[in-house]
Write a protein that holds these residues in place. Structure first.
Motif, PDB file in Angstrom:
ATOM      1  N   ILE A  17      -1.087  21.983  89.343  1.00  0.00           N
ATOM      2  CA  ILE A  17      -0.677  20.615  89.685  1.00  0.00           C
ATOM      3  C   ILE A  17       0.204  20.630  90.939  1.00  0.00           C
ATOM      4  CG2 ILE A  17       0.790  18.700  88.958  1.00  0.00           C
ATOM      5  CD1 ILE A  17      -1.853  18.518  87.649  1.00  0.00           C
ATOM      6  N   ARG A 208      -1.431  21.035  79.414  1.00  0.00           N
ATOM      7  CA  ARG A 208      -2.711  20.897  80.106  1.00  0.00           C
ATOM      8  C   ARG A 208      -2.862  19.454  80.567  1.00  0.00           C
ATOM      9  NH1 ARG A 208      -2.006  25.363  79.860  1.00  0.00           N
ATOM     10  NH2 ARG A 208      -3.336  27.102  79.195  1.00  0.00           N
ATOM     11  N   PRO A 209      -3.506  19.224  81.709  1.00  0.00           N
ATOM     12  CA  PRO A 209      -3.680  17.850  82.197  1.00  0.00           C
ATOM     13  C   PRO A 209      -4.403  16.997  81.174  1.00  0.00           C
ATOM     14  CG  PRO A 209      -4.295  19.438  83.884  1.00  0.00           C
ATOM     15  CD  PRO A 209      -4.085  20.217  82.626  1.00  0.00           C
ATOM     16  N   THR A 214      -4.654  13.572  86.690  1.00  0.00           N
ATOM     17  CA  THR A 214      -4.017  14.892  86.703  1.00  0.00           C
ATOM     18  C   THR A 214      -5.055  16.007  86.641  1.00  0.00           C
ATOM     19  OG1 THR A 214      -3.684  14.734  84.298  1.00  0.00           O
ATOM     20  CG2 THR A 214      -1.840  14.106  85.719  1.00  0.00           C
ATOM     21  N   ARG A 215      -6.188  15.760  85.983  1.00  0.00           N
ATOM     22  CA  ARG A 215      -7.242  16.788  85.952  1.00  0.00           C
ATOM     23  C   ARG A 215      -7.832  16.983  87.346  1.00  0.00           C
ATOM     24  NH1 ARG A 215      -8.770  14.300  81.004  1.00  0.00           N
ATOM     25  NH2 ARG A 215     -10.541  13.259  82.032  1.00  0.00           N
ATOM     26  N   ALA A 218      -5.269  18.934  89.358  1.00  0.00           N
ATOM     27  CA  ALA A 218      -5.266  20.337  88.939  1.00  0.00           C
ATOM     28  C   ALA A 218      -6.518  21.064  89.426  1.00  0.00           C
ATOM     29  CB  ALA A 218      -5.166  20.426  87.416  1.00  0.00           C
TER      30      ALA A 218
END
Length: 319
Positions: A17, A208-209, A214-215, A218
């Motif tokens: 991130i 974890r995202p 956010t995914r 990342a």
């Protein structure tokens, strides 16, 4: 931009991130740089102190993450095969950047940019991964300080510029020499050595995202080398298409506009108002067929008075 990271199991999502956020900041800077290069904005991004500080902050962030990730990736020992494979990818990408910029912008080609630094720093950092933290911190201070104390005519030669001790002027679109920037990598090693032991079993280590945004960030952080290589060609291609529709102002208009803004600016007139007033005045001069005369400095006294009247009207409207 990226670094040898031998094993996926060594990853922390929060580091991906952080790298992804740094990439987004880099997008902002490079897009502004491209707009300036294509003369679609008046700001000279390279010469503007604020933008230069922003660029240095981005580079320093990436290099600090390089050092942090090296520690993260070697906590259970160095997987030399994966390490060398990743190092070869970074070095190959750096060579592509040099070749590409030499082909399309030979006067400012990148001979030692951030990817070149990452490749070299990934080698130089290996001995520091097992040294005591205090020794690495001291080495980081030395790396930051060296350019202020080391100077020699021999180091001003072009072949030595990559070290960072040259006092000679350089023309290049990106320059991240070994010193003082290696200090950022060493700082990342220090941070990782201090922080990682305290993260074991914490929520941050297992995070974890969760959402799509956010995914995506990342994912960009995990594939930062690929993202770095493709983003500028995409930006430049898009702007080349845009300039077919929106032609940049000619040099004469830019010079007139800049001079107008300098004469307008003052403690009681915000910069944004000056930009609007000057653009409005230029439009008025063009509308009244006085533009070319203004450029050639051939306005009669009556026409000069009319230009002043136009500018005052634009200022009243802007306020």
């Amino acid at each position: 931009m990226t670094q040898p990271t031998p094993r996926e199991s060594s990853r922390l999502a929060i580091v991906d991130i952080a790298r992804g956020v740094a990439l987004m900041a880099m997008f902002v800077y490079h897009f502004a740089y491209d707009l300036s290069t294509f003369r679609l904005i008046e700001t000279d991004i390279v010469a503007e102190p604020g933008w230069r500080l922003f660029a240095r902050g981005i580079a320093g962030t990436f290099l600090t993450i390089v050092g942090f990730s090296l520690v993260l990736a070697t906590r259970k020992g160095l997987d030399s095969t994966a390490y060398l494979k990743r190092l070869a990818m970074v070095a190959g990408a750096a060579a592509l950047v040099t070749l590409g910029t030499w082909r399309f912008m030979p006067g400012d080609f990148i001979f030692f940019g951030i990817l070149h630094h990452v490749a070299v720093a990934s080698l130089l950092a290996l001995p520091f991964l097992r040294l005591p933290v205090i020794a690495v911190a001291f080495a980081a201070v030395v790396a930051f300080a060296l350019p202020s104390f080391v100077a020699h005519p021999l180091l001003d030669q072009p072949w030595a510029a990559w070290l960072g001790f040259s006092q000679a002027p350089l023309r290049t679109a990106d320059f991240v020499p070994v010193f003082p920037w290696f200090g950022c990598v060493l700082s990342g090693i220090v941070l990782a050595r201090l922080i990682l032991p305290r993260l074991t079993g914490t929520a941050i280590a297992g995070w974890r995202p969760g959402n799509k945004a956010t995914r995506i960030v990342a994912w960009g952080g995990r594939h930062s080398l690929l993202v770095y290589l493709v983003h500028q060609p995409l930006f430049i291609g898009a702007l080349m298409l845009a300039t077919q529709v929106i032609a940049p102002p000619p040099p004469e208009e830019r010079a007139f506009r800049n001079e107008c803004q300098r004469s307008c600016s003052g403690p009681n007139v915000p910069e944004q108002v000056c930009k609007m007033v000057c653009a409005c005045t230029i439009d008025g001069l063009k509308r009244e067929q006085l533009w070319q005369k203004a450029l050639d400095n051939l306005l009669s006294p009556q026409e000069s008075a009319r230009m002043t009247e136009l500018a005052r009207g634009c200022l009243r409207d802007g306020r």
